[in-house]
Motif scaffolding. Structure first.
Motif, PDB file in Angstrom:
ATOM      1  N   TYR A   1       0.856  -1.185   0.000  1.00 41.18           N
ATOM      2  CA  TYR A   1       0.000   0.000   0.000  1.00 41.18           C
ATOM      3  C   TYR A   1       0.890   1.232   0.000  1.00 41.18           C
ATOM      4  CZ  TYR A   1      -3.781  -3.170   1.354  1.00 41.18           C
ATOM      5  OH  TYR A   1      -4.701  -4.190   1.393  1.00 41.18           O
ATOM      6  N   LYS A   2       0.635   2.098  -0.967  1.00 43.24           N
ATOM      7  CA  LYS A   2       1.462   3.310  -1.038  1.00 43.24           C
ATOM      8  C   LYS A   2       0.592   4.538  -0.838  1.00 43.24           C
ATOM      9  CE  LYS A   2       4.378   0.981  -4.343  1.00 43.24           C
ATOM     10  NZ  LYS A   2       4.307   0.536  -5.711  1.00 43.24           N
ATOM     11  N   SER A   3       1.014   5.382   0.059  1.00 49.52           N
ATOM     12  CA  SER A   3       0.342   6.674   0.200  1.00 49.52           C
ATOM     13  C   SER A   3       1.434   7.731   0.294  1.00 49.52           C
ATOM     14  CB  SER A   3      -0.542   6.681   1.450  1.00 49.52           C
ATOM     15  OG  SER A   3       0.253   6.662   2.602  1.00 49.52           O
ATOM     16  N   LYS A   4       1.018   8.979   0.321  1.00 48.01           N
ATOM     17  CA  LYS A   4       2.017  10.060   0.377  1.00 48.01           C
ATOM     18  C   LYS A   4       2.849   9.971   1.651  1.00 48.01           C
ATOM     19  CE  LYS A   4      -0.516  13.297  -2.479  1.00 48.01           C
ATOM     20  NZ  LYS A   4      -1.511  14.370  -2.459  1.00 48.01           N
ATOM     21  N   LYS A   5       2.186   9.513   2.725  1.00 46.76           N
ATOM     22  CA  LYS A   5       2.863   9.500   4.028  1.00 46.76           C
ATOM     23  C   LYS A   5       3.747   8.274   4.236  1.00 46.76           C
ATOM     24  CE  LYS A   5      -0.688  12.255   6.251  1.00 46.76           C
ATOM     25  NZ  LYS A   5      -1.924  12.171   7.021  1.00 46.76           N
ATOM     26  N   ARG A   6       3.286   7.103   3.730  1.00 39.71           N
ATOM     27  CA  ARG A   6       4.080   5.897   4.002  1.00 39.71           C
ATOM     28  C   ARG A   6       3.823   4.787   2.984  1.00 39.71           C
ATOM     29  NH1 ARG A   6       1.307   2.744   8.877  1.00 39.71           N
ATOM     30  NH2 ARG A   6      -0.812   2.932   8.216  1.00 39.71           N
ATOM     31  N   VAL A   7       4.717   3.843   3.011  1.00 40.72           N
ATOM     32  CA  VAL A   7       4.601   2.662   2.153  1.00 40.72           C
ATOM     33  C   VAL A   7       4.535   1.446   3.079  1.00 40.72           C
ATOM     34  CG1 VAL A   7       5.798   1.250   0.428  1.00 40.72           C
ATOM     35  CG2 VAL A   7       5.865   3.757   0.273  1.00 40.72           C
ATOM     36  N   VAL A   8       3.484   0.635   2.918  1.00 43.37           N
ATOM     37  CA  VAL A   8       3.330  -0.529   3.788  1.00 43.37           C
ATOM     38  C   VAL A   8       3.310  -1.791   2.919  1.00 43.37           C
ATOM     39  CG1 VAL A   8       1.855  -1.680   5.496  1.00 43.37           C
ATOM     40  CG2 VAL A   8       1.988   0.817   5.447  1.00 43.37           C
ATOM     41  N   GLU A   9       4.270  -2.679   3.185  1.00 44.43           N
ATOM     42  CA  GLU A   9       4.292  -3.972   2.494  1.00 44.43           C
ATOM     43  C   GLU A   9       3.381  -4.909   3.262  1.00 44.43           C
ATOM     44  OE1 GLU A   9       7.936  -5.888   0.611  1.00 44.43           O
ATOM     45  OE2 GLU A   9       8.777  -4.411   2.001  1.00 44.43           O
ATOM     46  N   ALA A  10       2.129  -5.012   2.836  1.00 45.89           N
ATOM     47  CA  ALA A  10       1.142  -5.792   3.605  1.00 45.89           C
ATOM     48  C   ALA A  10       1.308  -7.286   3.389  1.00 45.89           C
ATOM     49  CB  ALA A  10      -0.263  -5.364   3.218  1.00 45.89           C
ATOM     50  N   VAL A  11       1.522  -7.683   2.151  1.00 50.36           N
ATOM     51  CA  VAL A  11       1.722  -9.102   1.845  1.00 50.36           C
ATOM     52  C   VAL A  11       3.007  -9.211   1.033  1.00 50.36           C
ATOM     53  CG1 VAL A  11       0.773 -11.114   0.646  1.00 50.36           C
ATOM     54  CG2 VAL A  11      -0.761  -9.607   1.886  1.00 50.36           C
ATOM     55  N   LYS A  12       3.944 -10.028   1.534  1.00 49.33           N
ATOM     56  CA  LYS A  12       5.279 -10.026   0.908  1.00 49.33           C
ATOM     57  C   LYS A  12       5.488 -11.159  -0.101  1.00 49.33           C
ATOM     58  CE  LYS A  12       7.201  -7.330   4.594  1.00 49.33           C
ATOM     59  NZ  LYS A  12       7.794  -7.352   5.921  1.00 49.33           N
ATOM     60  N   ASN A  13       5.015 -12.309   0.168  1.00 51.73           N
ATOM     61  CA  ASN A  13       5.126 -13.389  -0.822  1.00 51.73           C
ATOM     62  C   ASN A  13       4.400 -14.607  -0.265  1.00 51.73           C
ATOM     63  OD1 ASN A  13       5.795 -14.877  -3.001  1.00 51.73           O
ATOM     64  ND2 ASN A  13       7.971 -15.029  -2.559  1.00 51.73           N
ATOM     65  N   ILE A  14       3.125 -14.604  -0.426  1.00 54.20           N
ATOM     66  CA  ILE A  14       2.338 -15.675   0.192  1.00 54.20           C
ATOM     67  C   ILE A  14       1.817 -16.639  -0.875  1.00 54.20           C
ATOM     68  CG2 ILE A  14       0.131 -16.127   1.370  1.00 54.20           C
ATOM     69  CD1 ILE A  14       0.770 -13.842   3.223  1.00 54.20           C
ATOM     70  N   SER A  15       2.014 -17.922  -0.617  1.00 52.13           N
ATOM     71  CA  SER A  15       1.484 -18.969  -1.504  1.00 52.13           C
ATOM     72  C   SER A  15       0.841 -20.057  -0.648  1.00 52.13           C
ATOM     73  CB  SER A  15       2.617 -19.616  -2.307  1.00 52.13           C
ATOM     74  OG  SER A  15       3.285 -18.658  -3.082  1.00 52.13           O
ATOM     75  N   PHE A  16      -0.260 -20.557  -1.112  1.00 47.18           N
ATOM     76  CA  PHE A  16      -0.874 -21.721  -0.462  1.00 47.18           C
ATOM     77  C   PHE A  16      -1.942 -22.312  -1.382  1.00 47.18           C
ATOM     78  CE2 PHE A  16      -3.303 -18.045   1.013  1.00 47.18           C
ATOM     79  CZ  PHE A  16      -4.625 -18.455   0.886  1.00 47.18           C
ATOM     80  N   THR A  17      -2.332 -23.530  -1.068  1.00 48.08           N
ATOM     81  CA  THR A  17      -3.370 -24.208  -1.853  1.00 48.08           C
ATOM     82  C   THR A  17      -4.359 -24.841  -0.891  1.00 48.08           C
ATOM     83  OG1 THR A  17      -1.659 -24.753  -3.449  1.00 48.08           O
ATOM     84  CG2 THR A  17      -3.742 -25.909  -3.695  1.00 48.08           C
ATOM     85  N   THR A  18      -5.624 -24.741  -1.208  1.00 49.38           N
ATOM     86  CA  THR A  18      -6.632 -25.393  -0.354  1.00 49.38           C
ATOM     87  C   THR A  18      -7.346 -26.476  -1.160  1.00 49.38           C
ATOM     88  OG1 THR A  18      -8.469 -23.967  -0.952  1.00 49.38           O
ATOM     89  CG2 THR A  18      -7.062 -23.183   0.822  1.00 49.38           C
TER      90      THR A  18
END
Lengths: 248, 314
Positions: free
Chosen positions: B11-28
């Motif tokens: 998530y990028k905004s003027k105030k900050r950058v937040v890496e919410a999900v970095k590299n998620i993999s899964f299978t159900t």
């Protein structure tokens, strides 16, 4: 798609039915303002004000028409973001644009007869004949559709920036300006509402319908609807990228 | 059934950058309850919203029954439905029945099929006698039941539930557990995101724990419990050892004094650098009478906390 329309129509009918008094009270206050304006014209304007009274009545009615259709989507979106329901509408396989087009059309179908009734009362008071040609009502419907297109622009902005109350209030007065724009020839395609207002005024004055100008009005209506849908789609994607759909 | 590959979202905004999900993999798999766990801000909601298309991921692919949800969102949405966190799933001013009709229509349902499904799910969720009640007048528990009922109305193979028991009383939470189990028995895949460890333990087949946008661990609840099994011991004494012994032990392990006169020490070897022999070495000096030595099986909440703190790697 038919089921989607049925669902949104049912919602629209239920909401209007359930909150009819609330809706009517705002309409009545608009009525009162209208009567005061026309009463003022009639009392202080003298007999020479005949055509001006009619123009004022038509102008006010067109303004009311625009307000009803243009701001509706933004208020709906604002309420739904506030309640948190908007995400479920985004989960419809038909997409939020289709959901809101059907919802707005449902609202238009519901409000058109009410506005028509209001128009009869308003025009009678202003001394305008209510036996108007079909073309007048077609133009009235086109005006509402074009306002809906503009409503989608505002709706898209509301999706992204949420609290657009101030903008909507400002737009209530800004749209009055559209009524006074003089748009000749093909330029009428690009100017919202002014051509519709000019044609309705001509019909009231007993003039015959200018076919070419009428075509421009239709094209203008389609253009503003398409602009509205495009802007809405743009903001719909932008809000999903920014991830702030449900934030208020 | 559901396949998430290398999902990334910043998530990028003027105030900050937040890496919410970095590299998620899964299978159900079909008929599975798959729990997504993690502390606040771990990236659970972003993962769920990415699957639903409410958030556009930066990278990664999402497949639902082989359909690429990012490329063909419409088809994917016909195959999944969701209950999102909080009260954001129902129209408060419409009755329960009107909610069914509206949200069913949003999913393309109508006519006889919609009415049949409405009766089926309202009966399943125990809200058949509330059909004419305005949703805003229902209790929180019933509102949540309605939200779940609406989600299962279109009979999609994948159902995503984000915090389905949040703010519910015990009775309602137990009811929700039963419903989730029932859905899985019907062959539905339920992707569950929650902080309710009792719910996870009761219904989940597999658990994916994420923290800071990354997968921390993954396995069945049984496997995760096994991971910590026999790493914790509780030694109960007949009477309290001397102050000197207690001082020495307190530097090594957790001490606990019970009201019934027993005194026990809890040793968790996954968090302690000491061994059971070190403890006995200290105890040997005084030889206090040992009443029992028990291996402690931590509950799922404790396991979760240990995993999040990184204890697993010790």
């Amino acid at each position: 798609m038919i089921n989607l329309f049925k669902g949104t129509f049912l919602r629209s009918v239920t909401e209007i039915k359930r909150y009819f008094l609330n809706w009517m009270s705002s309409m009545i206050s608009m009525f009162i303002i209208y009567f005061l304006i026309i009463f003022g014209f009639k009392t202080f304007g003298g007999p020479s004000m005949g055509n001006t009274v009619q123009a004022a009545a038509l102008g006010y009615f067109t303004w009311l028409l625009m307000l009803t259709t243009m701001g509706d989507l933004s208020w709906t979106i604002m309420n739904e973001i506030n309640r948190g329901m908007i995400e479920q509408e985004f989960l419809s396989p038909y997409g939020p644009l289709a959901v809101f087009i059907f919802y707005e059309l449902s609202n238009l179908l519901m409000t058109f007869p009410i506005l028509f009734f209001m128009m009869i009362v308003m025009f009678s008071f202003a001394g305008i004949s209510i036996t108007l040609p079909v073309s007048f009502y077609i133009i009235m419907l086109l005006a509402m559709l074009q306002s809906m297109g503009m409503g989608f622009i505002l709706g898209g902005i509301t999706l992204m920036y949420k609290r657009t109350n101030a903008l909507l209030q400002l737009m209530q007065f800004a749209v009055i300006g559209f009524l006074f724009i003089s748009a000749h020839g093909w330029k009428a395609i690009f100017v919202p509402i002014a051509p519709h207002f000019a044609l309705m005024k001509d019909i009231l004055a007993g003039k015959s319908l200018d076919g070419v100008y009428f075509m421009y009005t239709i094209l203008g209506t389609i253009l503003w609807l398409l602009i509205g849908f495009t802007v809405f789609r743009f903001f719909e994607r932008k809000v999903r990228i920014s991830g702030n759909l449900s934030l208020y | 059934m559901l396949k998430v590959e290398n999902l990334k979202k910043t998530y990028k905004s003027k105030k900050r950058v937040v890496e919410a999900v970095k590299n998620i993999s899964f299978t159900t798999n079909a008929g599975e309850v798959f729990a997504l766990l993690g502390p606040n801000g771990a990236g659970k909601s972003t993962t769920i919203k990415s699957i639903l298309g409410l958030v556009v991921p930066d990278e990664g692919e999402i497949y639902i029954n082989e359909i690429n949800a990012r490329k063909d969102r419409k088809k994917a949405l016909f195959m999944m439905s969701a209950v999102l966190e909080g009260n954001r799933n129902i129209h408060w001013r419409l009755s329960v029945k009107e909610n069914f009709l509206y949200f069913g229509a949003l999913k393309g349902l109508g006519g006889k099929r919609l009415k049949e499904r409405m009766l089926e799910v309202s009966e399943l969720l125990g809200i058949e006698d509330k059909l004419n009640t305005i949703a805003g007048n229902l209790s929180r528990g019933y509102q949540q039941r309605l939200a779940i009922a609406i989600a299962i109305l279109p009979d999609t193979p994948l159902i995503l539930l984000d915090e389905p028991t949040l703010g519910l009383d015990v009775e309602s939470a137990i009811e929700i557990r039963k419903i989730i189990k029932h859905l899985a028995e019907q062959g539905k895949t339920v992707l569950l995101s929650t902080h309710d460890m009792n719910l996870v333990e009761a219904v989940s087949d597999r658990v994916l724990i994420i923290s800071d946008g990354k997968v921390v661990t993954f396995g069945t609840t049984k496997e995760l419990k096994e991971m910590f099994k026999a790493k914790s011991y509780k030694i109960v004494f007949e009477k309290k050892p001397s102050v000197e012994i207690i001082d020495k032990l307190s530097e090594m392990v957790i001490l606990e004094e019970k009201g019934n006169g027993d005194f026990s020490i809890s040793v968790n070897f996954s968090t302690s650098s000491h061994t059971l022999y070190d403890i006995f070495e200290v105890l040997k000096e005084e030889k206090p009478q040992i009443k029992s030595i028990e291996s402690e099986d931590p509950n799922f909440e404790e396991i979760f906390l240990r995993i999040i703190r990184g204890d697993k790697n010790d």
